[in-house]
Write a protein that holds these residues in place. Structure first.
Motif, PDB file in Angstrom:
ATOM      1  N   UNK A 250       0.859  -1.186   0.000  1.00  0.00           N
ATOM      2  CA  UNK A 250       0.000   0.000   0.000  1.00  0.00           C
ATOM      3  C   UNK A 250       0.898   1.240   0.000  1.00  0.00           C
ATOM      4  N   UNK A 251       1.370   1.632  -1.172  1.00  0.00           N
ATOM      5  CA  UNK A 251       2.253   2.793  -1.242  1.00  0.00           C
ATOM      6  C   UNK A 251       1.497   4.082  -0.933  1.00  0.00           C
ATOM      7  N   UNK A 252       2.200   5.103  -0.472  1.00  0.00           N
ATOM      8  CA  UNK A 252       1.535   6.382  -0.216  1.00  0.00           C
ATOM      9  C   UNK A 252       1.039   7.019  -1.508  1.00  0.00           C
ATOM     10  N   UNK A 253       0.036   7.870  -1.383  1.00  0.00           N
ATOM     11  CA  UNK A 253      -0.445   8.632  -2.535  1.00  0.00           C
ATOM     12  C   UNK A 253       0.652   9.575  -3.036  1.00  0.00           C
ATOM     13  N   UNK A 254       1.447  10.061  -2.111  1.00  0.00           N
ATOM     14  CA  UNK A 254       2.524  10.978  -2.452  1.00  0.00           C
ATOM     15  C   UNK A 254       3.605  10.885  -1.391  1.00  0.00           C
ATOM     16  N   UNK A 255       4.820  11.229  -1.776  1.00  0.00           N
ATOM     17  CA  UNK A 255       5.935  11.271  -0.837  1.00  0.00           C
ATOM     18  C   UNK A 255       6.597  12.636  -0.974  1.00  0.00           C
ATOM     19  N   UNK A 256       6.618  13.391   0.102  1.00  0.00           N
ATOM     20  CA  UNK A 256       7.147  14.751   0.096  1.00  0.00           C
ATOM     21  C   UNK A 256       8.447  14.820   0.883  1.00  0.00           C
ATOM     22  N   UNK A 257       9.308  15.729   0.483  1.00  0.00           N
ATOM     23  CA  UNK A 257      10.561  15.952   1.197  1.00  0.00           C
ATOM     24  C   UNK A 257      10.583  17.361   1.780  1.00  0.00           C
ATOM     25  N   UNK A 258      11.242  17.474   2.922  1.00  0.00           N
ATOM     26  CA  UNK A 258      11.512  18.761   3.565  1.00  0.00           C
ATOM     27  C   UNK A 258      10.244  19.592   3.741  1.00  0.00           C
ATOM     28  N   UNK A 259       9.334  19.058   4.508  1.00  0.00           N
ATOM     29  CA  UNK A 259       8.075  19.746   4.799  1.00  0.00           C
ATOM     30  C   UNK A 259       8.249  20.579   6.072  1.00  0.00           C
ATOM     31  N   UNK A 260       8.052  21.880   5.941  1.00  0.00           N
ATOM     32  CA  UNK A 260       8.208  22.789   7.078  1.00  0.00           C
ATOM     33  C   UNK A 260       6.974  22.725   7.967  1.00  0.00           C
ATOM     34  N   UNK A 261       7.189  22.618   9.266  1.00  0.00           N
ATOM     35  CA  UNK A 261       6.075  22.553  10.212  1.00  0.00           C
ATOM     36  C   UNK A 261       6.310  23.530  11.357  1.00  0.00           C
ATOM     37  N   UNK A 262       5.228  23.811  12.072  1.00  0.00           N
ATOM     38  CA  UNK A 262       5.299  24.718  13.229  1.00  0.00           C
ATOM     39  C   UNK A 262       5.961  26.037  12.860  1.00  0.00           C
ATOM     40  N   UNK A 263       5.476  26.639  11.771  1.00  0.00           N
ATOM     41  CA  UNK A 263       5.994  27.915  11.299  1.00  0.00           C
ATOM     42  C   UNK A 263       7.497  27.892  11.059  1.00  0.00           C
ATOM     43  N   UNK A 264       7.980  26.759  10.555  1.00  0.00           N
ATOM     44  CA  UNK A 264       9.384  26.657  10.176  1.00  0.00           C
ATOM     45  C   UNK A 264      10.325  26.259  11.297  1.00  0.00           C
ATOM     46  N   UNK A 265       9.801  25.938  12.470  1.00  0.00           N
ATOM     47  CA  UNK A 265      10.662  25.533  13.586  1.00  0.00           C
ATOM     48  C   UNK A 265      11.283  24.165  13.372  1.00  0.00           C
ATOM     49  N   UNK A 266      10.702  23.361  12.495  1.00  0.00           N
ATOM     50  CA  UNK A 266      11.254  22.039  12.183  1.00  0.00           C
ATOM     51  C   UNK A 266      10.941  21.716  10.727  1.00  0.00           C
ATOM     52  N   UNK A 267      11.770  20.857  10.139  1.00  0.00           N
ATOM     53  CA  UNK A 267      11.590  20.442   8.752  1.00  0.00           C
ATOM     54  C   UNK A 267      11.588  18.919   8.711  1.00  0.00           C
ATOM     55  N   UNK A 268      10.456  18.358   8.357  1.00  0.00           N
ATOM     56  CA  UNK A 268      10.340  16.898   8.284  1.00  0.00           C
ATOM     57  C   UNK A 268      11.069  16.390   7.045  1.00  0.00           C
ATOM     58  N   UNK A 269      11.942  15.413   7.223  1.00  0.00           N
ATOM     59  CA  UNK A 269      12.745  14.900   6.107  1.00  0.00           C
ATOM     60  C   UNK A 269      11.873  14.312   5.004  1.00  0.00           C
ATOM     61  N   UNK A 270      10.988  13.381   5.387  1.00  0.00           N
ATOM     62  CA  UNK A 270      10.107  12.717   4.427  1.00  0.00           C
ATOM     63  C   UNK A 270       8.719  12.607   5.050  1.00  0.00           C
ATOM     64  N   UNK A 271       7.698  12.929   4.259  1.00  0.00           N
ATOM     65  CA  UNK A 271       6.318  12.757   4.711  1.00  0.00           C
ATOM     66  C   UNK A 271       5.581  11.917   3.682  1.00  0.00           C
ATOM     67  N   UNK A 272       5.087  10.769   4.116  1.00  0.00           N
ATOM     68  CA  UNK A 272       4.284   9.900   3.262  1.00  0.00           C
ATOM     69  C   UNK A 272       2.818  10.269   3.465  1.00  0.00           C
ATOM     70  N   UNK A 273       2.142  10.559   2.358  1.00  0.00           N
ATOM     71  CA  UNK A 273       0.750  11.004   2.429  1.00  0.00           C
ATOM     72  C   UNK A 273      -0.178   9.843   2.093  1.00  0.00           C
ATOM     73  N   UNK A 274      -0.931   9.426   3.090  1.00  0.00           N
ATOM     74  CA  UNK A 274      -2.012   8.463   2.907  1.00  0.00           C
ATOM     75  C   UNK A 274      -3.303   9.264   3.182  1.00  0.00           C
ATOM     76  N   UNK A 275      -4.298   8.684   3.826  1.00  0.00           N
ATOM     77  CA  UNK A 275      -5.436   9.494   4.266  1.00  0.00           C
ATOM     78  C   UNK A 275      -5.016  10.384   5.423  1.00  0.00           C
ATOM     79  N   UNK A 276      -3.919  10.023   6.032  1.00  0.00           N
ATOM     80  CA  UNK A 276      -3.282  10.859   7.030  1.00  0.00           C
ATOM     81  C   UNK A 276      -1.810  10.960   6.646  1.00  0.00           C
ATOM     82  N   UNK A 277      -1.028  11.718   7.384  1.00  0.00           N
ATOM     83  CA  UNK A 277       0.380  11.900   7.047  1.00  0.00           C
ATOM     84  C   UNK A 277       1.275  11.144   8.034  1.00  0.00           C
ATOM     85  N   UNK A 278       2.323  10.558   7.495  1.00  0.00           N
ATOM     86  CA  UNK A 278       3.292   9.825   8.307  1.00  0.00           C
ATOM     87  C   UNK A 278       4.653  10.476   8.086  1.00  0.00           C
TER      88      UNK A 278
END
Length: 210
Positions: free
Chosen positions: A22-50
């Protein structure tokens, strides 16, 4: 043997996720969160985000202590992907609801993954913080949410109103779709945060409207 870097792990991880049953719908890199206080390396997008946070062999595993405070607010599921030399320390400092995956390099140069423990639902997740991963223009046009007063509100207030009005599951899904749909959106004062997409994106930009 050359030490395994976070860049090598990231590239292999994205391929690994794409090959799952069950691959993710999309795979994103370097997603900024908390107004840029942290950058997630990889985010796998399903119905929710991992969120997958990567620590290579020479990285400081102790940075997780600070980073986890932000990831825990922004993502329902989180997994640390690291190397064997960091495992003992990781098991001490990584929150119990985080998954842990160990990356190992083969003589051939390929990277293989061993799942130590799976991620469980994050008790510290705050939908209003996840919504702050979005631009103001995306929040104002949030699907299935109508409020004439949104135009007068700042991002923080809009996020709080949406989070208090819609189910968390719906928020999770739309945030993932919005991040995926951005593509080549221009950077403006309203859209200040950049991120990098990878080749496994399969959601079309129209999904945000669905």
């Amino acid at each position: 043997m050359q030490k395994l870097t976070d860049k090598e792990i990231r590239k292999a991880l994205i391929v690994h996720l794409g090959r799952r049953a069950r691959p993710p719908h999309a795979t994103l890199e370097e997603v900024h969160v908390c107004n840029g206080n942290a950058i997630a390396d990889v985010v796998a997008v399903y119905k929710t985000m991992h969120c997958y946070e990567i620590k290579g062999e020479t990285d400081s595993i102790n940075r997780i202590v600070r980073q986890s405070q932000f990831y825990d607010q922004a993502f329902p599921l989180i997994t640390l992907v690291t190397t064997t030399n960091h495992l003992k320390r990781a098991e001490v400092i990584v929150p119990k609801h985080w998954g842990i995956i160990i990356a190992n390099s083969r003589a051939s140069g390929s990277v293989i993954f061993k799942h130590i423990r799976g991620a469980t639902r994050n008790p510290s997740y705050l939908p209003e913080i996840a919504l702050l991963s979005l631009w103001r223009s995306e929040l104002v046009n949030f699907p299935n949410f109508n409020s004439l007063s949104l135009e007068k509100m700042n991002r923080q207030k809009i996020a709080e109103l949406i989070a208090s009005s819609l189910p968390t599951s719906a928020i999770n899904e739309v945030v993932g779709k919005a991040l995926t749909a951005r593509g080549s959106s221009p950077i403006t004062s309203d859209n200040p945060v950049t991120y990098t997409q990878y080749e496994h994106i399969s959601l079309a930009s129209g999904l945000l409207k669905g």
